[in-house]
Design a protein around this motif. Structure first.
Motif, short mmCIF file in Angstrom:
data_model
loop_
_atom_site.label_atom_id
_atom_site.label_comp_id
_atom_site.label_asym_id
_atom_site.label_seq_id
_atom_site.Cartn_x
_atom_site.Cartn_y
_atom_site.Cartn_z
N MET A 18 75.49 24.32 55.51
CA MET A 18 75.38 25.80 55.17
C MET A 18 73.95 26.42 54.66
N MET A 19 73.21 25.55 54.18
CA MET A 19 71.85 26.04 53.90
C MET A 19 70.95 26.19 55.18
N ASN A 20 71.01 25.34 55.99
CA ASN A 20 70.32 25.62 56.99
C ASN A 20 70.37 26.86 57.94
N GLU A 21 71.82 27.06 58.07
CA GLU A 21 72.12 28.16 58.46
C GLU A 21 71.84 29.55 57.78
N ALA A 22 71.93 29.30 56.48
CA ALA A 22 71.61 30.46 55.58
C ALA A 22 70.02 30.68 55.65
N ARG A 23 69.22 29.52 55.94
CA ARG A 23 67.77 30.04 55.95
C ARG A 23 67.44 30.75 57.14
N LEU A 24 68.12 30.44 58.27
CA LEU A 24 67.79 31.39 59.50
C LEU A 24 68.12 32.61 59.28
N GLY A 25 69.30 32.96 58.63
CA GLY A 25 69.81 34.23 58.12
C GLY A 25 68.94 34.86 56.98
N VAL A 26 68.37 34.09 56.48
CA VAL A 26 67.37 34.68 55.37
C VAL A 26 66.10 35.08 56.27
N ALA A 27 65.68 34.32 57.12
CA ALA A 27 64.43 34.56 57.96
C ALA A 27 64.87 36.08 58.26
N MET A 28 65.91 36.09 59.09
CA MET A 28 66.35 37.57 59.73
C MET A 28 66.23 38.73 58.93
N GLN A 29 66.68 38.32 57.44
CA GLN A 29 66.44 39.49 56.51
C GLN A 29 64.95 39.77 56.31
N GLY A 30 64.17 38.87 56.20
CA GLY A 30 62.71 39.41 56.33
C GLY A 30 62.33 40.15 57.28
N MET A 31 62.77 39.76 58.66
CA MET A 31 62.38 40.52 59.69
C MET A 31 63.24 42.03 59.94
N ALA A 32 64.50 41.94 59.33
CA ALA A 32 65.23 43.29 59.60
C ALA A 32 64.79 44.26 58.53
N GLN A 33 64.58 43.76 57.48
CA GLN A 33 64.12 44.86 56.38
C GLN A 33 62.72 45.43 56.74
N ALA A 34 61.90 44.40 57.58
CA ALA A 34 60.48 44.93 58.09
C ALA A 34 60.96 46.11 59.11
N GLU A 35 61.81 45.68 59.76
CA GLU A 35 62.24 46.60 61.06
C GLU A 35 62.49 48.04 60.64
N ILE A 36 63.44 48.19 59.71
CA ILE A 36 63.95 49.62 59.18
C ILE A 36 62.75 50.51 58.30
#
Length: 592
Positions: free
Chosen positions: A289-307
């Protein structure tokens, strides 16, 4: 209100011209042609802009409320969750036998980007549910899979993970929550967990908590930790909901950001739990669960930067302030738009090069997960394991930095809540902390991942970059502007890795003191590699007479910018690393 438009053209470029997903032999990838992925991304972008974005400020302003043990989510969240379920967005890559669509994980990732940009706090409810689904699918019994997976896939039920305790964050080996056998195969779970995202809410009829706890008599440390399924409502044999379990939300945290997501203190008072996986092997199951979540959190960093970038770009094009020193660009107005000024351009180029490079890096990581899971490719598994702390740590550190840069372009208006930039900054900040704080990601990378399997994964990573450079250095333009800087950065990274190897036995603090620098150094190299791949793809499309020349020429210009202005940071990080631990540890603790 802030705007958001899903960057579908760039998403499609990464999927089809850089990663070439439809040509990949990974099962399910042959179906991912441009028409199919385009239709999915178009609809995801529409839902993000029309359904989720209008609720982002609402969730930030209203937050969640704890009333008589029930958490009330912000206005509109229930309707939005209903729309997500009805649209099948919660189960894109879930197994068809559980009601999912069975698409590759990379398509889940691409669709999720739009949702996270539009409303990060809302999307966390389904993101954690997806992680719980994956953990039970990988480690559950057939009966557990049949009971929980169909309703987690459709998000009729949601999921959480419960790790942290008031006295135990990163050091899970000292947790106190206990699991006492009931004698019937179930366990009584007693203890308190904190910082539990989506721990209690009114969006689903049941919440399935995955809880780490100790079975009495087990080994000390993390070797004695087990993982349990603890439903909010017990589930009857026919699948209907039974009695309320002994778990309750004792408090909602008052947070800096992500106000629309319920961050809970969860109290377990003899709650009935069911072992997931083997006794004392809970960390292995939780890491699914955590490894999948860490890729998801990585995307949060990118996605918030995008908007944040999209809004800053719009503002820079419209805000009039000062004159271009090379000649007025808006002679009929009182001033020129601030986008004419070199320092504003620098900031926008930093943001653009990060967002587009991070998107490619994140999608590439998702394809590695697909290959590992769908084909059993051990090399892909080893590579994504190596890259996970870099994805999580580097992309969230830099993603937050980019939201601040976007806010800065607004001047004083960026500090005023009505413009929305403050929320992007505040929401992005948590991504550097949860799912393993970024300092821990750096230590994991240096202390565990570099030496994993005798160092073979990291050597394979270096060989991959070396091979790519060699294959394309015949293009003189790419060699000078993109590939040579990548080669220099990769050599810096190899020198740092060698320094760590030499220091490991005799001076381990030398490696630990440089861990964050190494993580950032490797992040720069990964983005440099992504930009090199994007530059090669862009040149190929231009040579083939592709229609949108401006798009591909902008790609090449941005690739050269990244190589010239970002990749040289590896030299700074190498200098810090090779200074060793002495400057870091020079002061006694009492001297601070």
């Amino acid at each position: 209100m802030p705007i958001y438009q899903s960057p579908i053209k760039d998403m499609q470029f990464v999927l089809h011209e850089v990663l070439r997903v439809s040509e990949d032999d990974c099962p399910g990838y042959a179906d991912l042609d441009r028409d199919m992925t385009g239709a999915i991304l178009e609809e995801a972008g529409r839902v993000a802009a029309e359904v989720l974005l209008p609720l982002n400020a609402v969730g930030d302003r209203e937050g969640c409320r704890l009333e008589n043990g029930v958490v009330r989510t912000p206005t509109g969240f229930q309707d939005a969750m209903r729309a997500m379920r009805e649209g099948g967005w919660t189960s894109i890559d879930c197994d068809p036998e559980h009601g999912g669509q069975g698409l590759p994980y990379v398509m889940h990732t691409a669709a999720q980007e739009a949702f996270v940009s539009a409303n990060m706090a809302f999307n966390m409810y389904q993101g954690l549910t997806h992680g719980a689904y994956s953990a039970i699918r990988s480690h559950g019994t057939e009966a557990q899979k049949a009971t929980y997976l169909p309703r987690l896939a459709t998000h009729e039920w949601s999921g959480t993970m419960n790790l942290t305790e008031p006295h135990a964050g990163t050091d899970l080996g000292i947790m106190r929550t206990r699991a006492t056998p009931n004698g019937d195969g179930s366990y009584a779970i007693t203890g308190q967990k904190i910082f539990i995202s989506s721990g209690e809410h009114d969006l689903t009829e049941n919440i399935i908590h995955l809880v780490l706890a100790r079975i009495p008599g087990g080994p000390d440390g993390t070797k004695g930790v087990s993982l349990f399924i603890v439903p909010k409502f017990l589930v009857n044999e026919d699948g209907s909901l039974g009695a309320r379990n002994g778990v309750a939300c004792g408090k909602l945290e008052d947070k800096m950001g992500i106000h629309g997501n319920a961050t809970c203190v969860m109290n377990y008072d003899g709650a009935t739990g069911f072992l997931l996986g083997e006794e004392h092997k809970g960390m292995r199951a939780m890491f699914t669960m955590m490894n999948e979540a860490r890729l998801g959190v990585a995307m949060q960093g990118m996605a918030q930067a995008e908007i944040a970038y999209q809004n800053a770009l719009g503002y820079a094009r419209e805000r009039l302030q000062g004159r271009d020193l090379t000649g007025a660009k808006n002679p009929g107005g009182l001033a020129d738009p601030i986008i004419v000024h070199p320092d504003v351009r620098r900031s926008l180029m930093e943001q653009k090069s990060f967002c587009e490079g991070a998107r490619a890096f994140t999608y590439w990581g998702a394809t590695l997960i697909d290959r590992a899971h769908r084909t059993g490719d051990q090399d892909a598994e080893a590579l994504i394991s190596l890259l996970t702390p870099v994805l999580k740590g580097f992309l969230t550190d830099k993603g937050f930095e980019m939201t601040v840069a976007a806010q800065q372009l607004y001047g004083g208006h960026g500090y005023i809540e009505e413009w929305g930039m403050s929320q992007f900054v505040r929401d992005a900040r948590i991504a550097m902390i949860y799912e393993g704080a970024n300092g821990i990601q750096a230590l994991d990378l240096v202390g565990r991942k570099l030496a994993s399997d005798g160092g073979r994964p990291v050597m394979a990573f270096f060989d991959m970059i070396k091979g790519f450079i060699k294959a394309h250095e015949g293009d003189a333009d790419l060699k000078a502007g993109v590939l040579d800087p990548l080669k220099a950065a990769s050599k810096d990274l190899q020198a740092a890795a060698m320094f760590f190897m030499q220091a490991a036995g005799k001076a381990p603090n030398d490696a630990l003191a440089g861990a964050t620098d190494f993580m950032h150094m490797m992040g720069h190299v990964c983005l440099g590699y992504m930009w090199a791949r994007m530059a090669v793809a862009a040149k190929a499309s231009l040579s083939e007479g592709a229609g949108d020349r401006a798009f591909y020429e902008a790609k090449l210009a941005t690739a050269r910018y990244h190589a010239a202005r970002q990749l040289p940071a590896t030299g700074m990080h190498l200098a810090r690393i090779t200074s060793g631990a002495a400057p870091v540890m020079a002061l006694e603790a009492a001297s601070f």
